[in-house]
Write an enzyme that holds these catalytic residues in place. Structure first.
Site, PDB file in Angstrom:
ATOM      1  N   ASN A   1      10.186  -7.599  10.872  1.00  0.00           N
ATOM      2  CA  ASN A   1      10.652  -6.528   9.989  1.00  0.00           C
ATOM      3  C   ASN A   1      12.153  -6.290  10.078  1.00  0.00           C
ATOM      4  O   ASN A   1      12.777  -5.884   9.087  1.00  0.00           O
ATOM      5  CB  ASN A   1       9.851  -5.241  10.242  1.00  0.00           C
ATOM      6  CG  ASN A   1       8.444  -5.332   9.657  1.00  0.00           C
ATOM      7  OD1 ASN A   1       8.119  -6.307   8.977  1.00  0.00           O
ATOM      8  ND2 ASN A   1       7.610  -4.347   9.909  1.00  0.00           N
TER       9      ASN A   1
ATOM     10  N   HIS B   1       8.523   7.332  16.953  1.00  0.00           N
ATOM     11  CA  HIS B   1       7.216   7.172  16.290  1.00  0.00           C
ATOM     12  C   HIS B   1       6.366   6.190  17.090  1.00  0.00           C
ATOM     13  O   HIS B   1       5.992   5.124  16.624  1.00  0.00           O
ATOM     14  CB  HIS B   1       7.458   6.667  14.864  1.00  0.00           C
ATOM     15  CG  HIS B   1       6.230   6.603  14.010  1.00  0.00           C
ATOM     16  ND1 HIS B   1       5.344   7.641  13.865  1.00  0.00           N
ATOM     17  CD2 HIS B   1       5.749   5.598  13.221  1.00  0.00           C
ATOM     18  CE1 HIS B   1       4.382   7.284  13.044  1.00  0.00           C
ATOM     19  NE2 HIS B   1       4.590   6.047  12.649  1.00  0.00           N
TER      20      HIS B   1
ATOM     21  N   PHE C   1       0.822  -1.217   0.000  1.00  0.00           N
ATOM     22  CA  PHE C   1       0.000   0.000   0.000  1.00  0.00           C
ATOM     23  C   PHE C   1       0.858   1.270   0.000  1.00  0.00           C
ATOM     24  O   PHE C   1       0.633   2.172  -0.805  1.00  0.00           O
ATOM     25  CB  PHE C   1      -0.938  -0.003   1.220  1.00  0.00           C
ATOM     26  CG  PHE C   1      -2.104  -0.937   1.042  1.00  0.00           C
ATOM     27  CD1 PHE C   1      -3.107  -0.646   0.127  1.00  0.00           C
ATOM     28  CD2 PHE C   1      -2.193  -2.110   1.793  1.00  0.00           C
ATOM     29  CE1 PHE C   1      -4.183  -1.503  -0.046  1.00  0.00           C
ATOM     30  CE2 PHE C   1      -3.265  -2.966   1.621  1.00  0.00           C
ATOM     31  CZ  PHE C   1      -4.270  -2.670   0.702  1.00  0.00           C
ATOM     32  N   THR C   2       1.829   1.355   0.912  1.00  0.00           N
ATOM     33  CA  THR C   2       2.610   2.610   0.970  1.00  0.00           C
ATOM     34  C   THR C   2       3.569   2.701  -0.210  1.00  0.00           C
ATOM     35  O   THR C   2       3.754   3.785  -0.770  1.00  0.00           O
ATOM     36  CB  THR C   2       3.410   2.738   2.278  1.00  0.00           C
ATOM     37  OG1 THR C   2       4.164   1.559   2.480  1.00  0.00           O
ATOM     38  CG2 THR C   2       2.513   3.008   3.462  1.00  0.00           C
TER      39      THR C   2
HETATM   40  N1  LIG Z   1       7.018   5.089   9.549  1.00  0.00           N
HETATM   41  C1  LIG Z   1       5.760   5.367   9.234  1.00  0.00           C
HETATM   42  O1  LIG Z   1       5.297   6.475   9.434  1.00  0.00           O
HETATM   43  C2  LIG Z   1       4.904   4.326   8.585  1.00  0.00           C
HETATM   44  C3  LIG Z   1       3.718   4.686   7.948  1.00  0.00           C
HETATM   45  C4  LIG Z   1       2.990   3.698   7.276  1.00  0.00           C
HETATM   46  C5  LIG Z   1       3.435   2.382   7.245  1.00  0.00           C
HETATM   47  N2  LIG Z   1       4.588   2.079   7.900  1.00  0.00           N
HETATM   48  C6  LIG Z   1       5.131   0.728   7.864  1.00  0.00           C
HETATM   49  O2  LIG Z   1       5.538   0.458   6.532  1.00  0.00           O
HETATM   50  C7  LIG Z   1       5.465  -0.956   6.298  1.00  0.00           C
HETATM   51  C8  LIG Z   1       4.678  -1.222   5.029  1.00  0.00           C
HETATM   52  O3  LIG Z   1       3.343  -0.854   5.183  1.00  0.00           O
HETATM   53  P1  LIG Z   1       2.298  -1.147   3.993  1.00  0.00           P
HETATM   54  O4  LIG Z   1       0.997  -0.614   4.448  1.00  0.00           O
HETATM   55  O5  LIG Z   1       2.856  -0.706   2.702  1.00  0.00           O
HETATM   56  O6  LIG Z   1       2.272  -2.734   4.039  1.00  0.00           O
HETATM   57  P2  LIG Z   1       1.908  -3.751   2.853  1.00  0.00           P
HETATM   58  O7  LIG Z   1       1.705  -5.074   3.473  1.00  0.00           O
HETATM   59  O8  LIG Z   1       0.822  -3.184   2.009  1.00  0.00           O
HETATM   60  O9  LIG Z   1       3.234  -3.776   1.950  1.00  0.00           O
HETATM   61  C9  LIG Z   1       4.430  -4.315   2.379  1.00  0.00           C
HETATM   62  C10 LIG Z   1       5.093  -4.940   1.180  1.00  0.00           C
HETATM   63  O10 LIG Z   1       6.413  -5.360   1.549  1.00  0.00           O
HETATM   64  C11 LIG Z   1       6.671  -6.522   0.788  1.00  0.00           C
HETATM   65  N3  LIG Z   1       7.809  -7.248   1.327  1.00  0.00           N
HETATM   66  C12 LIG Z   1       7.872  -8.061   2.400  1.00  0.00           C
HETATM   67  N4  LIG Z   1       9.126  -8.577   2.530  1.00  0.00           N
HETATM   68  C13 LIG Z   1       9.862  -8.049   1.526  1.00  0.00           C
HETATM   69  C14 LIG Z   1      11.213  -8.194   1.120  1.00  0.00           C
HETATM   70  N5  LIG Z   1      12.061  -8.959   1.797  1.00  0.00           N
HETATM   71  N6  LIG Z   1      11.633  -7.532   0.030  1.00  0.00           N
HETATM   72  C15 LIG Z   1      10.788  -6.735  -0.667  1.00  0.00           C
HETATM   73  N7  LIG Z   1       9.495  -6.559  -0.328  1.00  0.00           N
HETATM   74  C16 LIG Z   1       9.033  -7.219   0.747  1.00  0.00           C
HETATM   75  C17 LIG Z   1       5.384  -7.307   0.847  1.00  0.00           C
HETATM   76  O11 LIG Z   1       5.328  -8.323  -0.136  1.00  0.00           O
HETATM   77  C18 LIG Z   1       4.365  -6.174   0.648  1.00  0.00           C
HETATM   78  O12 LIG Z   1       4.057  -6.003  -0.724  1.00  0.00           O
HETATM   79  C19 LIG Z   1       4.865  -1.556   7.561  1.00  0.00           C
HETATM   80  O13 LIG Z   1       5.886  -2.019   8.407  1.00  0.00           O
HETATM   81  C20 LIG Z   1       4.160  -0.360   8.203  1.00  0.00           C
HETATM   82  O14 LIG Z   1       4.005  -0.513   9.599  1.00  0.00           O
HETATM   83  C21 LIG Z   1       5.326   3.017   8.555  1.00  0.00           C
HETATM   84  O1  LIG Z   2       0.359   3.101  12.780  1.00  0.00           O
HETATM   85  C1  LIG Z   2       0.960   2.320  12.055  1.00  0.00           C
HETATM   86  O2  LIG Z   2       1.144   1.125  12.353  1.00  0.00           O
HETATM   87  C2  LIG Z   2       1.458   2.773  10.706  1.00  0.00           C
HETATM   88  C3  LIG Z   2       2.187   4.068  10.758  1.00  0.00           C
HETATM   89  O3  LIG Z   2       3.260   4.045  11.649  1.00  0.00           O
HETATM   90  C4  LIG Z   2       1.302   5.239  11.049  1.00  0.00           C
HETATM   91  O4  LIG Z   2       1.592   6.000  11.980  1.00  0.00           O
HETATM   92  O5  LIG Z   2       0.293   5.393  10.340  1.00  0.00           O
END
Ligand SMILES: NC(=O)c1ccc[n+]([C@@H]2O[C@H](COP(=O)([O-])OP(=O)(O)OC[C@H]3O[C@@H](n4cnc5c(N)ncnc54)[C@H](O)[C@@H]3O)[C@@H](O)[C@H]2O)c1
Ligand SMILES: O=C(O)C[C@H](O)C(=O)O
Length: 313
Positions: free
Chosen positions: A100, A180, A15-16
């Site tokens: 992760n 965070h 998604f992100t």
């Molecule tokens: N820091 C922030 O502010 C913040 C904000 C949003 C999401 N996040 C984090 O970002 C991460 C992703 O979120 P998302 O909503 O996109 O999740 P998601 O499940 O939609 O996407 C994650 C993707 O990573 C892929 N993946 C897994 N292992 C992998 C690897 N070894 N190599 C390449 N790709 C791999 C998966 O196949 C998947 O497509 C999560 O850990 C989420 O908590 C952090």
């Molecule tokens: O809250 C989460 O797990 C995802 C991300 O860190 C956020 O703040 O939206």
């Protein structure tokens, strides 16, 4: 003279990752390589092609490709890591640490090999600890390893202030320090609308409510979505950081930076105000904090430290 477009790779096409690819292309910040694991190679190629086909409608020429092969990311200028699992209702970000950390380490081994001169931006959670993991795995200079939290947390904080006062979000200024997590530190004393301190416009009780809602802002969306976490505002945050680097904008924005004595912390990644430009983090701003603010930041730093301990790098 040959002008090269920037090459921006995004690891994790979920998604992100995919939303970030779209936003980067819409701003024509460079050519984009979307990478995911081999099992998802076709969906990754499909998302990339779908985004590429937005180009004729919205008028951008960024190339967008999907792959599971890191050779396609060779010599990237910027690599964004969104790979990993997201939390579900009832979970904390810290619950993701073991899975992760393994993913981020393996991704960083590839970045080190194929894009050794890149600036790396980490999103995967728990992001402070994952940025620490990436830094120690990559062995890159500290200015080239950057975590995303402050732009997003600040965006939430400013949204709630604008709603409270019924004013444009464009006139709201403020920022959030620290990790965070639920003990992040929105800096009320440095927050204003149109230059007017919010403390003169909003009651202490309402400010406290805004601070609390900001701290759990990620969880609020996790609970509403039911099966994943926020991605539009996170992708917009990554896009703002990438733009600051690609255009050498010298933006002053809070990001997760490596601290070596700043704010009294050693060998720690934490959200602090920085100058973000073509060389990544070009400066960390060390603010004078009140005793209360420092105590809150210390608590947040301690939470980050306790998760970093779990990561074996
Ligand atoms: N820091 C922030 O502010 C913040 C904000 C949003 C999401 N996040 C984090 O970002 C991460 C992703 O979120 P998302 O909503 O996109 O999740 P998601 O499940 O939609 O996407 C994650 C993707 O990573 C892929 N993946 C897994 N292992 C992998 C690897 N070894 N190599 C390449 N790709 C791999 C998966 O196949 C998947 O497509 C999560 O850990 C989420 O908590 C952090
Ligand atoms: O809250 C989460 O797990 C995802 C991300 O860190 C956020 O703040 O939206």
């Amino acid at each position: 003279m040959t002008i090269q477009r920037k090459k921006i790779s995004i690891v994790g096409a979920g998604f992100t990752g995919a939303t970030t690819a779209l936003m980067l292309a819409q701003k024509e910040l460079g050519d984009i390589v979307l990478i995911d694991i081999p099992q998802f190679e076709n969906p990754t190629k499909g998302k990339a092609l779908d985004i590429l086909e937005v180009g004729p409608v919205q008028g951008f020429d960024s190339l967008v490709t999907g792959t599971s092969n890191y050779e396609d990311a060779a010599n990237s200028d910027i690599v964004i890591i969104t790979a990993g699992i997201a939390r579900k209702p009832g979970m904390s970000r810290d619950d993701l640490v073991n899975t992760n950390a393994g993913i981020v380490k393996s991704v960083c081994d590839n970045i080190k090999k194929y894009a050794p001169d890149s600036i790396v931006i980490i999103l995967s959670n728990p992001v402070d600890a994952m940025t620490y993991t990436a830094y120690h795995t990559l062995g890159f200079p500290k200015n080239r390893v950057i975590g995303q939290s402050g732009v997003l947390d600040t965006a939430r904080y400013c949204t709630f202030i604008a709603q409270e006062l019924n004013v444009s979000v464009e006139d709201v200024r403020g920022f959030v320090l620290g990790g965070h997590g639920d003990d992040m530190v929105p800096m009320v004393r440095y927050s204003s609308v149109g230059g007017i301190p919010i403390e003169t416009l909003i009651s202490q009780e309402r400010i406290n409510a805004i601070v609390e809602r900001t701290r759990v802002g990620g969880g609020e969306i996790v609970n509403l979505l039911g099966n994943g976490s926020a991605y539009y505002a996170p992708a917009a945050s990554l896009t703002q950081m990438t733009e600051a680097i690609v255009k050498d904008k010298k933006r002053i924005i809070p990001v997760i930076a490596y601290l070596e004595g700043e704010y009294g912390y050693q060998d720690l990644f934490l959200g602090v105000p920085t100058l973000l430009g073509g060389n990544g983090i070009e400066k960390v701003f060390e603010l004078e904090l009140t005793a209360e603010e420092k105590a809150a930041l210390d608590q947040s730093a301690e939470s980050v430290r306790s998760i970093i301990k779990v990561v074996n790098v």
